[in-house]
Design an enzyme around this catalytic site. Sequence first.
Site, mmCIF file in Angstrom:
data_model
loop_
_atom_site.group_PDB
_atom_site.id
_atom_site.type_symbol
_atom_site.label_atom_id
_atom_site.label_comp_id
_atom_site.label_asym_id
_atom_site.label_seq_id
_atom_site.Cartn_x
_atom_site.Cartn_y
_atom_site.Cartn_z
ATOM 1 C CG ASP A 22 43.657 25.570 37.323
ATOM 2 O OD1 ASP A 22 44.846 25.702 37.048
ATOM 3 O OD2 ASP A 22 43.143 24.949 38.170
ATOM 4 N NE ARG A 35 53.834 23.836 35.629
ATOM 5 C CZ ARG A 35 52.695 23.668 36.113
ATOM 6 N NH1 ARG A 35 51.918 22.488 35.725
ATOM 7 N NH2 ARG A 35 51.983 24.434 36.514
ATOM 8 C CD GLU A 69 47.921 31.973 48.436
ATOM 9 O OE1 GLU A 69 47.335 32.002 47.212
ATOM 10 O OE2 GLU A 69 47.634 32.543 49.396
ATOM 11 C CG ASN A 70 50.350 31.024 41.359
ATOM 12 O OD1 ASN A 70 49.657 31.696 40.938
ATOM 13 N ND2 ASN A 70 49.939 29.747 41.734
ATOM 14 N NE ARG A 73 51.899 27.340 40.264
ATOM 15 C CZ ARG A 73 50.995 27.061 39.290
ATOM 16 N NH1 ARG A 73 51.258 26.998 37.973
ATOM 17 N NH2 ARG A 73 49.772 26.775 39.423
HETATM 18 C C1 FPP Z 1 47.216 28.266 36.261
HETATM 19 O O1 FPP Z 1 47.457 27.357 35.495
HETATM 20 C C2 FPP Z 1 47.768 29.415 35.503
HETATM 21 C C3 FPP Z 1 48.589 30.290 36.277
HETATM 22 C C4 FPP Z 1 49.224 30.363 37.542
HETATM 23 C C5 FPP Z 1 49.218 31.421 35.379
HETATM 24 C C6 FPP Z 1 48.330 32.198 34.441
HETATM 25 C C7 FPP Z 1 49.109 33.139 33.529
HETATM 26 C C8 FPP Z 1 48.701 33.121 32.229
HETATM 27 C C9 FPP Z 1 47.403 32.741 31.784
HETATM 28 C C10 FPP Z 1 49.699 33.966 31.399
HETATM 29 C C11 FPP Z 1 49.633 35.123 30.931
HETATM 30 C C12 FPP Z 1 48.925 35.981 31.811
HETATM 31 C C13 FPP Z 1 48.803 37.349 31.657
HETATM 32 C C14 FPP Z 1 48.013 38.327 32.466
HETATM 33 C C15 FPP Z 1 49.550 37.914 30.490
HETATM 34 P P1 FPP Z 1 48.467 26.080 36.246
HETATM 35 O O2 FPP Z 1 49.799 26.606 35.881
HETATM 36 O O3 FPP Z 1 48.042 25.798 37.554
HETATM 37 O O4 FPP Z 1 47.724 25.000 35.426
HETATM 38 P P2 FPP Z 1 47.690 23.248 35.835
HETATM 39 O O5 FPP Z 1 46.610 23.443 37.041
HETATM 40 O O6 FPP Z 1 47.197 22.528 34.440
HETATM 41 O O7 FPP Z 1 49.279 22.972 36.255
#
Ligand code: FPP
Length: 253
Positions: A22, A35, A69-70, A73
């Site tokens: 996260d 983002r 749930e993503n 977005r």
């Molecule tokens: C959460 O941070 C992250 C995600 C929903 C996506 C995770 C994806 C990666 C780490 C990229 C690549 C992954 C692979 C397996 C190649 P957020 O966007 O919720 O951050 P925030 O809370 O700061 O908004």
Amino acid sequence: MQNISENSGSIVAPRHLAIIMDGNGRWAKNREKPRVSGHREGAKAVRRVITACAQLGVQELTLFAFSSENWKRPSLEVNALMTLFVESIKRESSSLKENGIRTKIVGDISRFSPTLQEQIHKVEQLTADCSLMNLNIAANYGGRWDILQACKQLTEKCMEGQLAVDDLTEADLSQVLSVSKDVDLMIRTGGEKRISNFLMWQAAYAELYFSNTLWPDYDKEDLLEAFAFFNGRERRFGMTSAQVQNKEVKDAN
Ligand code: FPP
């Protein structure tokens, strides 16, 4: 668990490490970038952490890449993440194979594009014989979804007469979950203190570690800090401390 000697002394790596990655969005916002650049930098951290875990003796690593749930977005962000997944799998497949990392994508992949599904099948087949470390990338994954799909599988097995309802055990359910092994340590980066529907069943006895580091900045040092925390925990699984330490138990009653 495997004993390892690292630069910070003797550290015991968790057998099964799960990470909620996260903080990509905030990392980008702090730099006044879109983002998606946080997600791209996050993919670099994924590579770093997989390498470090393999070196440190983790047997199984499960990363939460995209939750059920993503999908809520903005579509721009979802599409960018899908492209990143395809690119990352394509780019890293041969390196995963060379480094002995058996890779599985866990979650309901049926909602992904045919291209992404094809890449997923390819990397899973390519690395199927690898044995140094198991890597599970949770994508379109939810812990409740996992328990429900497992229940459906068990129901079918019972209806086909392969299992008897009265004899069902927790091990039977574990076996049909998309990730079977119990989690030893669950890390969440980015400062929030939630499990967010990740590995609900498997994390029943996991030690929980919350790090303020934003995922794109996460590195081996952060991992070693989490492992040091893990090493300091007494895992009792419902027993008393004395029982765990094999001390004589003096009955207080
Ligand atoms: C959460 O941070 C992250 C995600 C929903 C996506 C995770 C994806 C990666 C780490 C990229 C690549 C992954 C692979 C397996 C190649 P957020 O966007 O919720 O951050 P925030 O809370 O700061 O908004």
